[in-house]
Write a protein that holds these residues in place. Sequence first.
Motif, PDB file in Angstrom:
ATOM      1  N   VAL A 163     -62.842  44.255 -64.319  1.00 47.19           N
ATOM      2  CA  VAL A 163     -62.078  43.082 -64.744  1.00 47.19           C
ATOM      3  C   VAL A 163     -63.046  42.045 -65.271  1.00 47.19           C
ATOM      4  N   SER A 164     -62.820  41.622 -66.513  1.00 51.61           N
ATOM      5  CA  SER A 164     -63.640  40.584 -67.133  1.00 51.61           C
ATOM      6  C   SER A 164     -62.718  39.467 -67.598  1.00 51.61           C
ATOM      7  N   GLY A 165     -62.565  38.439 -66.768  1.00 55.17           N
ATOM      8  CA  GLY A 165     -61.675  37.332 -67.122  1.00 55.17           C
ATOM      9  C   GLY A 165     -60.243  37.809 -67.271  1.00 55.17           C
ATOM     10  N   PRO A 166     -59.663  37.709 -68.485  1.00 57.59           N
ATOM     11  CA  PRO A 166     -58.235  38.017 -68.649  1.00 57.59           C
ATOM     12  C   PRO A 166     -57.944  39.472 -68.943  1.00 57.59           C
ATOM     13  N   GLY A 181     -64.501  35.066 -63.707  1.00 61.35           N
ATOM     14  CA  GLY A 181     -64.772  33.969 -64.625  1.00 61.35           C
ATOM     15  C   GLY A 181     -64.631  32.619 -63.962  1.00 61.35           C
ATOM     16  N   PHE A 182     -64.343  32.595 -62.658  1.00 62.77           N
ATOM     17  CA  PHE A 182     -64.242  31.356 -61.877  1.00 62.77           C
ATOM     18  C   PHE A 182     -64.459  31.735 -60.414  1.00 62.77           C
ATOM     19  N   ASP A 213     -68.059  34.305 -58.323  1.00 59.71           N
ATOM     20  CA  ASP A 213     -66.918  34.682 -59.151  1.00 59.71           C
ATOM     21  C   ASP A 213     -66.798  36.194 -59.306  1.00 59.71           C
ATOM     22  N   SER A 214     -67.510  36.963 -58.460  1.00 60.95           N
ATOM     23  CA  SER A 214     -67.490  38.424 -58.588  1.00 60.95           C
ATOM     24  C   SER A 214     -67.246  39.073 -57.229  1.00 60.95           C
ATOM     25  N   GLU A 265     -56.793  34.657 -56.195  1.00 62.18           N
ATOM     26  CA  GLU A 265     -56.538  33.276 -56.589  1.00 62.18           C
ATOM     27  C   GLU A 265     -57.862  32.538 -56.720  1.00 62.18           C
ATOM     28  N   PRO A 266     -57.909  31.518 -57.572  1.00 62.05           N
ATOM     29  CA  PRO A 266     -59.136  30.723 -57.677  1.00 62.05           C
ATOM     30  C   PRO A 266     -59.399  29.960 -56.385  1.00 62.05           C
ATOM     31  N   ALA A 267     -60.659  29.681 -56.148  1.00 64.20           N
ATOM     32  CA  ALA A 267     -60.997  28.803 -55.032  1.00 64.20           C
ATOM     33  C   ALA A 267     -60.406  27.414 -55.295  1.00 64.20           C
TER      34      ALA A 267
END
Length: 715
Positions: free
Chosen positions: A71-74, A245-246, A266-267, A288-290
């Motif tokens: 998975v790379s971002g979107p 990516g985040f 982010d990985s 989910e993002p932090a």
Amino acid sequence: MLTPLLASERRPRTVSALSPLFLALLALLVSLASARAMPGPASGSLLLRGSGPNAAPVEAPRLKTDVTIEVSGPTARAVVTQAFRNTTDKWMEGTYVYPLPEDAAVDAMKLVVGDRVIVADIRERAAARRTYEAAKSAGKAAALTEQERPNVFTNAVANIGPGETVLVQIEYQQTVAVSSGTYALRVPLVVAPRYHPAPPVLDLASERPASDPVADRDRISPPVLDPSRHAPVNPVTLTVRLNAGFPVGSLRSATHQVRVTETEPDSRLIRLADGIVPADRDFELTWEPAPTAAPSLGLFRERVGGQSFVLASVTPPEADPAPRRPRDVTFVIDNSGSMAGASMRQAKASLLAALDRLSPQDRFNVIRFDDSMDVLFPDSVAADEGRLQTARTFVAGLEARGGTEMLAPLKAALADPRPEERTRVRQVVFLTDGAIGNEQQIFAAIAQGLGRSRLFMVGIGSAPNGHLMRHAAELGRGSFTAIATIDQVAERTRALFSKLESPAVTDLVATFSEEGAEVTPTPLPDLYQGEPVVLSARMPEGAGSLTITGRVGDRPWRRTLPLSAAVEGRGISKVWARANIDEAEAARITGRLSPTAADATILNLALEHKLMTRLTSLVAVDATPRRPAGTPLAEVDLPLNLPAGWDFASVFGEGAGRPVHQALPPRERRAEDIRPAPASVSLPQTAAGYERRLLLGLMLLALGLGLSRAVRMVR
């Protein structure tokens, strides 16, 4: 004196009784014991019906799958490696059906035989099939991958030698789904059995023989194992390398136990905790993002062949709470045989939770269906406590049985008795596993009968038909929610009905400052709170800006993005091409494109971007013949597991009779194919060495006769 006399009188009788009858029986028992001691099929082997009505049973080849996803971002890039092992002493051709995500852009396939790696070519479907059949006849190793549905594929592998293992490696690109700040990756691992409606005898409009609604039913109906009689097959290993990516906050899988290793903020590296699992349910991963790390903008760009491809994902701001508009909601619940067990419990719990969210100003109705249907009320009724209790009792009493005749209840739910009424929102909520083969009929009915309704699909169970669910929701201008386990019912039902009650983001338009941009989808769909605008575009240069406008609730909304801020991404050109292919398919269904024009668009995109579609296939052929001339080739269809939580008897019926879930069973390829059938296959040869056992029996019989004669002479 009495006792010895009685004993002496018994002795000759005993010898006489043992002589002819007992020894003959003893010979028979020895013969039977010898027969039982003869070796049969290897322990754990699975016998399948061979090709041809009188063919001997064939041991099933073994299939093992490894899935690796980055998975790379979107976007996500997946490599699916299938190890096909021929455990028999015959040359083999094996065919197996397997799933991929419905939005997968399948663009590569390799066949590995020993130290040889054969890279597949993309060709028109008929040409690819001819190439494969020619290689098969010539004794060459070959593999053919064909799309049966956007989420169902068939692999055929020919000329695999005795005891040999070959690898078929397939690669695809897909996007990562986002909703309400949660990112999701779904990997289908099993194709659920499909219900195929029988065609009517006569087309009433033309008075000609009716066309089959599932003309390819035979190709999407592989053998299915009864879990009460067979251990699971098709083991799977799976690894996900997540580069979000985040900074990543929470991460989990509701379907499988996983081991998570943090490599960077982010990985993550995700593996199955059990290492190897049976292919009997879909894999789902969410993250989910932090806190405070949620991205508000996702803009990515890839340059291919002198052109730029852009992928944009922008989340509109939340609208101020607005007064809820009264709604007319029709709930449709599938209680067919495939829903038996856990799926039925999940569907009923979801519908009961939805009923509890209705307000007194709403109106509602409930439709249930299997191969018949019932409508609870003659028309939509006010959601007062008495009628809600009637609905709860109706839902609680539902039991899973019969076939999945989805078309009639869908048309009944979309039928709008008050099309001119604009003060109320009209919504249809459809709860099903989608286990049908006549998807095109369903899509056509939605396109023709949607009107002012909005259709929301709720996929139930461990292996829902994602192609049906997602495309039906897109055509119905609604959304798709998957509920894989009973633990997800409360959370996902609440999220779904919160969307239904929230104002939509409407009138969305995307405009590029640079001329010549080709944008998909067109038009952009309505959105609900928490859903991002996701679009892709092809353009000559990729310079300038992108402007997105719309209305969030009652307020206008506008966002301009400089394309210079786009991050370099991978696979975006494939995502754009796959989305355009899907859009052409939708245009064909809705009549915006003629079948000829739609097919031309799809074929051109598929050949240009080397993608597999219903019109193109991947074929790999080794140059050197391997199977000796004149050596027969055994042909088998590999079986699938029944999806987890399904009940075999409810789907296929008790015993080996015709499956109740199938109106027209294809080639009788169900449970009865996965055991030797005396009426149509040769039985195992258990009489080997019968001459020796017959001679032993005759010797014992002669001995018995001799003893009998001696006893008579003594008398």
